[in-house]
Motif scaffolding. Structure first.
Motif, PDB file in Angstrom:
ATOM      1  N   VAL A 172      11.804  42.222  10.937  1.00 36.07           N
ATOM      2  CA  VAL A 172      11.824  40.763  10.771  1.00 36.07           C
ATOM      3  C   VAL A 172      10.406  40.234  10.897  1.00 36.07           C
ATOM      4  O   VAL A 172       9.629  40.682  11.742  1.00 36.07           O
ATOM      5  CB  VAL A 172      12.718  40.085  11.836  1.00 36.07           C
ATOM      6  N   MET A 173      10.074  39.293  10.039  1.00 41.31           N
ATOM      7  CA  MET A 173       8.814  38.553  10.143  1.00 41.31           C
ATOM      8  C   MET A 173       9.164  37.076  10.191  1.00 41.31           C
ATOM      9  O   MET A 173      10.221  36.657   9.696  1.00 41.31           O
ATOM     10  CB  MET A 173       7.896  38.824   8.941  1.00 41.31           C
ATOM     11  N   GLY A 174       8.272  36.302  10.774  1.00 43.70           N
ATOM     12  CA  GLY A 174       8.583  34.884  10.816  1.00 43.70           C
ATOM     13  C   GLY A 174       7.512  34.074  11.491  1.00 43.70           C
ATOM     14  O   GLY A 174       6.393  34.551  11.724  1.00 43.70           O
ATOM     15  N   TRP A 175       7.911  32.857  11.828  1.00 44.58           N
ATOM     16  CA  TRP A 175       6.974  31.891  12.385  1.00 44.58           C
ATOM     17  C   TRP A 175       7.600  31.142  13.561  1.00 44.58           C
ATOM     18  O   TRP A 175       8.762  30.737  13.501  1.00 44.58           O
ATOM     19  CB  TRP A 175       6.590  30.865  11.316  1.00 44.58           C
ATOM     20  N   TYR A 176       6.803  30.969  14.598  1.00 42.92           N
ATOM     21  CA  TYR A 176       7.083  30.051  15.682  1.00 42.92           C
ATOM     22  C   TYR A 176       6.011  28.972  15.646  1.00 42.92           C
ATOM     23  O   TYR A 176       4.971  29.123  15.010  1.00 42.92           O
ATOM     24  CB  TYR A 176       7.032  30.763  17.035  1.00 42.92           C
ATOM     25  N   ASP A 233      15.296  42.533   3.913  1.00 39.95           N
ATOM     26  CA  ASP A 233      16.085  42.400   2.684  1.00 39.95           C
ATOM     27  C   ASP A 233      16.261  40.948   2.264  1.00 39.95           C
ATOM     28  O   ASP A 233      17.061  40.636   1.386  1.00 39.95           O
ATOM     29  CB  ASP A 233      17.454  43.074   2.823  1.00 39.95           C
ATOM     30  N   GLY A 234      15.476  40.053   2.874  1.00 42.27           N
ATOM     31  CA  GLY A 234      15.421  38.678   2.412  1.00 42.27           C
ATOM     32  C   GLY A 234      16.331  37.682   3.100  1.00 42.27           C
ATOM     33  O   GLY A 234      16.345  36.507   2.733  1.00 42.27           O
ATOM     34  N   GLY A 235      17.070  38.104   4.087  1.00 39.07           N
ATOM     35  CA  GLY A 235      17.883  37.161   4.830  1.00 39.07           C
ATOM     36  C   GLY A 235      17.023  36.237   5.671  1.00 39.07           C
ATOM     37  O   GLY A 235      16.056  36.690   6.287  1.00 39.07           O
ATOM     38  N   THR A 236      17.352  34.960   5.682  1.00 43.76           N
ATOM     39  CA  THR A 236      16.506  33.991   6.379  1.00 43.76           C
ATOM     40  C   THR A 236      17.307  33.161   7.378  1.00 43.76           C
ATOM     41  O   THR A 236      18.532  33.018   7.266  1.00 43.76           O
ATOM     42  CB  THR A 236      15.829  33.033   5.394  1.00 43.76           C
ATOM     43  N   ASN A 237      16.594  32.632   8.341  1.00 40.39           N
ATOM     44  CA  ASN A 237      17.158  31.601   9.206  1.00 40.39           C
ATOM     45  C   ASN A 237      16.064  30.586   9.488  1.00 40.39           C
ATOM     46  O   ASN A 237      14.895  30.938   9.633  1.00 40.39           O
ATOM     47  CB  ASN A 237      17.719  32.181  10.509  1.00 40.39           C
ATOM     48  N   ASN A 286      16.799  23.794  12.363  1.00 43.42           N
ATOM     49  CA  ASN A 286      17.400  22.598  11.746  1.00 43.42           C
ATOM     50  C   ASN A 286      16.344  21.559  11.389  1.00 43.42           C
ATOM     51  O   ASN A 286      16.473  20.848  10.391  1.00 43.42           O
ATOM     52  CB  ASN A 286      18.436  21.991  12.686  1.00 43.42           C
ATOM     53  N   SER A 287      15.292  21.484  12.187  1.00 46.28           N
ATOM     54  CA  SER A 287      14.270  20.461  11.986  1.00 46.28           C
ATOM     55  C   SER A 287      13.456  20.672  10.716  1.00 46.28           C
ATOM     56  O   SER A 287      12.776  19.748  10.259  1.00 46.28           O
ATOM     57  CB  SER A 287      13.335  20.412  13.191  1.00 46.28           C
ATOM     58  N   VAL A 288      13.517  21.861  10.132  1.00 48.77           N
ATOM     59  CA  VAL A 288      12.710  22.130   8.940  1.00 48.77           C
ATOM     60  C   VAL A 288      13.551  22.447   7.708  1.00 48.77           C
ATOM     61  O   VAL A 288      13.006  22.654   6.625  1.00 48.77           O
ATOM     62  CB  VAL A 288      11.707  23.279   9.186  1.00 48.77           C
ATOM     63  N   LYS A 289      14.845  22.485   7.871  1.00 49.52           N
ATOM     64  CA  LYS A 289      15.727  22.795   6.726  1.00 49.52           C
ATOM     65  C   LYS A 289      15.513  21.811   5.589  1.00 49.52           C
ATOM     66  O   LYS A 289      15.422  20.608   5.820  1.00 49.52           O
ATOM     67  CB  LYS A 289      17.192  22.777   7.162  1.00 49.52           C
ATOM     68  N   GLY A 290      15.392  22.358   4.387  1.00 48.86           N
ATOM     69  CA  GLY A 290      15.180  21.529   3.208  1.00 48.86           C
ATOM     70  C   GLY A 290      13.735  21.159   2.972  1.00 48.86           C
ATOM     71  O   GLY A 290      13.393  20.616   1.916  1.00 48.86           O
ATOM     72  N   ARG A 291      12.864  21.452   3.930  1.00 49.19           N
ATOM     73  CA  ARG A 291      11.439  21.122   3.775  1.00 49.19           C
ATOM     74  C   ARG A 291      10.556  22.368   3.776  1.00 49.19           C
ATOM     75  O   ARG A 291       9.562  22.422   3.051  1.00 49.19           O
ATOM     76  CB  ARG A 291      10.988  20.189   4.908  1.00 49.19           C
ATOM     77  N   PHE A 292      10.876  23.335   4.602  1.00 50.12           N
ATOM     78  CA  PHE A 292      10.094  24.566   4.725  1.00 50.12           C
ATOM     79  C   PHE A 292      10.846  25.715   4.072  1.00 50.12           C
ATOM     80  O   PHE A 292      12.076  25.802   4.174  1.00 50.12           O
ATOM     81  CB  PHE A 292       9.854  24.920   6.181  1.00 50.12           C
ATOM     82  N   THR A 293      10.100  26.614   3.431  1.00 47.35           N
ATOM     83  CA  THR A 293      10.678  27.807   2.830  1.00 47.35           C
ATOM     84  C   THR A 293       9.886  29.033   3.259  1.00 47.35           C
ATOM     85  O   THR A 293       8.665  29.074   3.082  1.00 47.35           O
ATOM     86  CB  THR A 293      10.670  27.720   1.301  1.00 47.35           C
ATOM     87  N   ILE A 294      10.591  29.997   3.820  1.00 47.01           N
ATOM     88  CA  ILE A 294       9.940  31.238   4.219  1.00 47.01           C
ATOM     89  C   ILE A 294      10.184  32.285   3.140  1.00 47.01           C
ATOM     90  O   ILE A 294      11.273  32.345   2.550  1.00 47.01           O
ATOM     91  CB  ILE A 294      10.445  31.724   5.599  1.00 47.01           C
ATOM     92  N   SER A 295       9.165  33.092   2.887  1.00 44.36           N
ATOM     93  CA  SER A 295       9.301  34.183   1.925  1.00 44.36           C
ATOM     94  C   SER A 295       8.450  35.346   2.396  1.00 44.36           C
ATOM     95  O   SER A 295       7.675  35.210   3.358  1.00 44.36           O
ATOM     96  CB  SER A 295       8.881  33.733   0.521  1.00 44.36           C
ATOM     97  N   THR A 333       3.381  40.935   4.148  1.00 43.40           N
ATOM     98  CA  THR A 333       2.922  39.551   4.286  1.00 43.40           C
ATOM     99  C   THR A 333       4.110  38.591   4.261  1.00 43.40           C
ATOM    100  O   THR A 333       5.036  38.769   3.471  1.00 43.40           O
ATOM    101  CB  THR A 333       1.943  39.193   3.161  1.00 43.40           C
ATOM    102  N   VAL A 334       4.037  37.604   5.136  1.00 41.91           N
ATOM    103  CA  VAL A 334       5.047  36.558   5.185  1.00 41.91           C
ATOM    104  C   VAL A 334       4.375  35.220   4.904  1.00 41.91           C
ATOM    105  O   VAL A 334       3.209  35.006   5.275  1.00 41.91           O
ATOM    106  CB  VAL A 334       5.771  36.539   6.540  1.00 41.91           C
ATOM    107  N   TYR A 335       5.101  34.356   4.225  1.00 45.33           N
ATOM    108  CA  TYR A 335       4.583  33.050   3.841  1.00 45.33           C
ATOM    109  C   TYR A 335       5.503  31.956   4.383  1.00 45.33           C
ATOM    110  O   TYR A 335       6.701  32.160   4.553  1.00 45.33           O
ATOM    111  CB  TYR A 335       4.521  32.924   2.317  1.00 45.33           C
ATOM    112  N   LEU A 336       4.919  30.795   4.611  1.00 40.61           N
ATOM    113  CA  LEU A 336       5.700  29.626   4.985  1.00 40.61           C
ATOM    114  C   LEU A 336       5.209  28.453   4.139  1.00 40.61           C
ATOM    115  O   LEU A 336       4.103  27.947   4.356  1.00 40.61           O
ATOM    116  CB  LEU A 336       5.569  29.311   6.472  1.00 40.61           C
TER     117      LEU A 336
END
Length: 121
Positions: A33-37, A54-58, A61-70, A77-80
């Motif tokens: 897992v990669m991600g951001w705090y 495999d691309g599953g994301t979580n 709630n405060s960023v849903k619809g505004r931020f996209t992780i890939s 490499t992970v992007y936000l």
């Protein structure tokens, strides 16, 4: 050892966008897992978003619809992508990677050094 190098932070006006990147390097077998705090002044560090190999994301709630992780597995490499930024998004953003260094050892979480994101009103 594993190093995580972040880039892309900065100052932006409310409603603007920024894209953070975090590249992992070192003796890596795989990354689960990669991600951001993020951590704002006077507040606890909170999860922003995570993505599995495999691309599953979580997302928080405060960023849903505004931020996209890939993620680009070939580049470790992970992007936000952060759109419609708000002043309350101002924080230091830290990337992490749950990294497997040996087939016999469970993954270990490594952290980036943090990158400042400031959103002005």
């Amino acid at each position: 050892q594993v190093q995580l190098v972040e880039s892309g932070g900065g100052l932006v006006q409310a409603g603007g966008s920024l894209r953070l990147s975090c590249a992992a390097s070192g003796s890596i077998i795989s990354i689960n897992v990669m991600g951001w705090y993020r951590q704002a002044p006077g507040k606890q560090r909170e999860l922003v978003a995570g993505i599995t190999s495999d691309g599953g994301t979580n997302d928080a709630n405060s960023v849903k619809g505004r931020f996209t992780i890939s993620r680009d597995n070939a580049k470790n490499t992970v992007y936000l992508q952060m759109n419609s930024l708000k002043p309350e998004d101002t924080a230091v953003y830290y990337c992490y990677a749950d990294t497997v260094l040996s087939p016999l050892v469970r993954s270990f979480r490594y952290w980036g050094q943090g990158t400042q994101v400031t959103v002005s009103s």
